[in-house]
Design an enzyme around this catalytic site. Structure first.
Site, mmCIF file in Angstrom:
data_model
loop_
_atom_site.group_PDB
_atom_site.id
_atom_site.type_symbol
_atom_site.label_atom_id
_atom_site.label_comp_id
_atom_site.label_asym_id
_atom_site.label_seq_id
_atom_site.Cartn_x
_atom_site.Cartn_y
_atom_site.Cartn_z
ATOM 1 N N ASP A 79 0.828 -1.209 0.000
ATOM 2 C CA ASP A 79 0.000 0.000 0.000
ATOM 3 C C ASP A 79 0.864 1.261 0.000
ATOM 4 O O ASP A 79 2.040 1.229 0.366
ATOM 5 C CB ASP A 79 -0.945 0.012 1.197
ATOM 6 C CG ASP A 79 -0.220 -0.012 2.532
ATOM 7 O OD1 ASP A 79 0.772 -0.760 2.661
ATOM 8 O OD2 ASP A 79 -0.640 0.710 3.460
ATOM 9 N N ASP A 116 7.544 4.593 -1.377
ATOM 10 C CA ASP A 116 7.257 3.996 -0.073
ATOM 11 C C ASP A 116 5.925 3.267 -0.187
ATOM 12 O O ASP A 116 4.873 3.888 -0.099
ATOM 13 C CB ASP A 116 7.194 5.094 0.991
ATOM 14 C CG ASP A 116 6.794 4.588 2.362
ATOM 15 O OD1 ASP A 116 6.850 3.372 2.594
ATOM 16 O OD2 ASP A 116 6.393 5.419 3.201
ATOM 17 N N GLU A 146 0.021 -1.282 5.662
ATOM 18 C CA GLU A 146 1.081 -0.882 6.591
ATOM 19 C C GLU A 146 0.902 0.565 7.024
ATOM 20 O O GLU A 146 1.133 0.922 8.188
ATOM 21 C CB GLU A 146 2.452 -1.074 5.919
ATOM 22 C CG GLU A 146 3.643 -0.863 6.844
ATOM 23 C CD GLU A 146 4.160 0.573 6.873
ATOM 24 O OE1 GLU A 146 5.028 0.864 7.717
ATOM 25 O OE2 GLU A 146 3.689 1.401 6.058
ATOM 26 N N HIS A 459 5.309 10.734 1.674
ATOM 27 C CA HIS A 459 3.950 11.033 2.150
ATOM 28 C C HIS A 459 3.496 12.440 1.759
ATOM 29 O O HIS A 459 2.521 12.947 2.307
ATOM 30 C CB HIS A 459 3.816 10.857 3.676
ATOM 31 C CG HIS A 459 3.970 9.446 4.138
ATOM 32 N ND1 HIS A 459 3.671 9.036 5.411
ATOM 33 C CD2 HIS A 459 4.382 8.339 3.481
ATOM 34 C CE1 HIS A 459 3.910 7.741 5.540
ATOM 35 N NE2 HIS A 459 4.342 7.305 4.367
#
Length: 485
Positions: A79, A116, A146, A459
């Site tokens: 994910d 990531d 995760e 992110h």
């Protein structure tokens, strides 16, 4: 399908990375990517297990000469965090990522890149399809969710795996070997929402905070970046001490493991207070630009007339509690390690504020490499909840991964790095949460190391991955596998 990365080396790694970029895989939306991995394994005649939460385990026998070597688990998560710039048109449920290359870096276009942890899957698939890489027996483990609570790692049945060495590929700095990580817990303060009728003579305005960098709440929490929810709390508290107003809604942040970059508050005021409001917003814009000039120089506070048709506002008592929560709930570094230089020991992040029909929720993520400090911060949140008549919900309580002084894998990684690059890798711990703590809890015999290539602004929509570092880290991984006999 675009072929943006086709000329990059290692070819197989970037081929699979680009293929995955065409498959939406936000946390909780992993069915398509999980099935892709299963189909990949079947097409290459490899043993595969897909469990009931969609974790995927693919196994490959050792190459000649490595049949008696210990089995190695290559591990990452499928994910990704789905963040985009506010004006970007992109549907993470169905749209592929739009990759682009700028010098040595790969970006998506105005969205997170998913390096990531897509790079872990790309490395794993490239290993599984190779016919000329020496390696011990391999188990490639790719977990789900995760980013939103380690659901896949929690659900994993350890009987599916025989490996005693685990190489986690979920780190973000080349030349750094992670051998310990923080544990964490997530909290939600639920405040019942009582509504009142709006004063019909009042007008509505939206206060918007934007331009912040945000970032990973574990990796960037020590960077001094602004938290838009906390900044909004300061503004609303100041306004409440200046003139009477009401709140119609407040919403900020979107991911529990990301420092919030944008927050909106819709307020209702007497038209006679408009000039004072404008002056206050301009003043706060100047204050934040000064306070955050080194970490968030583009922070902006804006005021716009709102056309909301809502005829309700928060009751005065609800409004007081909302402002109190925004001011009192902690954010940022809470303690630094006295043993490992520059390591954040414990922190918390007020990540998401959401106005709903009957309640307002305040989501925070707590991290610490010391279990007792994690629960100290949790107890602080409980005290605040009790004072303000909130319900506190706890979730995703996961363990820390403690340093193992007797590791056999870590010295091997150090030896290979020294031979390959003529220098010693940095051995460190991370304040970010990794799944390794849960794997160790399930199998105490696991010997683990975490590594990864250089990636930046994870992110956030500015996330980018170094091409050259991806190649060097791949070559380093292969050199380590060659030594495991």
């Amino acid at each position: 399908m675009c072929n943006v990365l086709g000329n990059l080396n290692p070819i197989s790694v970037f081929k699979y990375f680009e293929e995955m970029s065409n498959i939406p895989r936000g946390s909780g939306n992993e069915k398509a990517i999980s099935d892709y991995l299963v189909d990949f394994a079947k097409n290459h005649h490899l043993e595969v297990i897909q469990d009931n939460v969609l974790n995927v385990m693919i196994k490959k026998p050792a190459t000649i000469g490595y049949e008696n070597a210990p089995t190695v688990i290559i591990q990452g998560h499928m994910d990704m965090v789905c963040e985009k710039n506010k004006d970007t048109v992109h549907d993470f449920e169905k749209d592929p990522l739009k990759l682009r290359i700028l010098d040595d870096m790969i970006y998506a276009t105005d969205t997170t890149l998913g390096a990531d942890d897509g790079i872990a899957i790309a490395y794993g698939l490239a290993l599984l399809t190779s016919d000329n890489i020496p390696h011990p027996p391999l188990e490639v483990l790719i977990t789900v969710e995760e980013e939103t609570g380690l659901r896949g790692a929690f659900a994993l049945d350890p009987k599916h795996l025989q490996g005693k060495f685990l190489i986690n590929i979920d780190s973000e700095e080349e030349g750094q070997l992670l051998v310990s990580c923080a544990g964490g817990i997530r909290t939600t303060q639920v405040l019942p929402l009582i509504w009142e009728d709006v004063d019909k003579s009042h007008i509505s305005y939206t206060i918007n905070i934007s331009g912040l960098l945000g970032g990973h709440s574990g990796m960037e929490i020590d960077k001094g970046r602004g938290n838009s929810n906390k900044l909004m709390g300061r503004i609303l508290n100041d306004l409440s001490n200046t003139f009477d107003y009401s709140i119609k809604a407040i919403n900020g942040g979107s991911k529990t493991n990301a420092i919030p970059r944008e927050t909106d508050a819709i307020i209702s005021i007497d038209p006679n207070d408009t000039v004072t409001l404008e002056e206050k917003i301009n003043a706060w814009d100047t204050i934040f630009k000064n306070e955050l000039r080194a970490s968030d120089k583009n922070v902006t506070v804006k005021l716009e007339k709102s056309e909301t048709a809502s005829s309700k506002v928060f009751s005065k008592e609800t409004m007081k509690k909302v402002i109190a929560l925004l001011v009192l709930l902690p954010h940022g570094v809470q303690s630094m390690s006295m043993e490992i230089k520059n390591l954040v020991e414990s922190s918390t992040n007020l990540a998401i504020v959401t106005t709903k029909d009957t309640e307002i929720t305040f989501n925070s993520s707590i991290r610490s490499s010391v279990k007792s400090l994690k629960y100290t911060i949790l107890n602080q949140a409980k005290v605040i909840a009790n004072l303000l008549d909130c319900e506190l919900i706890e979730s995703a309580d996961y363990p820390e991964w403690s340093y193992d002084p007797d590791s056999k894998l870590r010295p091997l990684f150090e030896k290979v790095y020294q031979e390959k690059y003529g220098e010693t890798p940095q051995i460190s711990a991370t304040h970010g949460g990794l799944e390794c703590g849960l794997f160790k809890e399930k199998n105490n015999d696991l010997d683990m190391v975490s590594l990864g290539p250089n990636m930046f602004d994870v992110h956030t929509p500015n996330e980018h991955l170094s091409i050259s570092s991806t190649q060097r880290t791949w070559e380093y991984l292969l050199a380590v596998l060659k030594e495991i006999k």
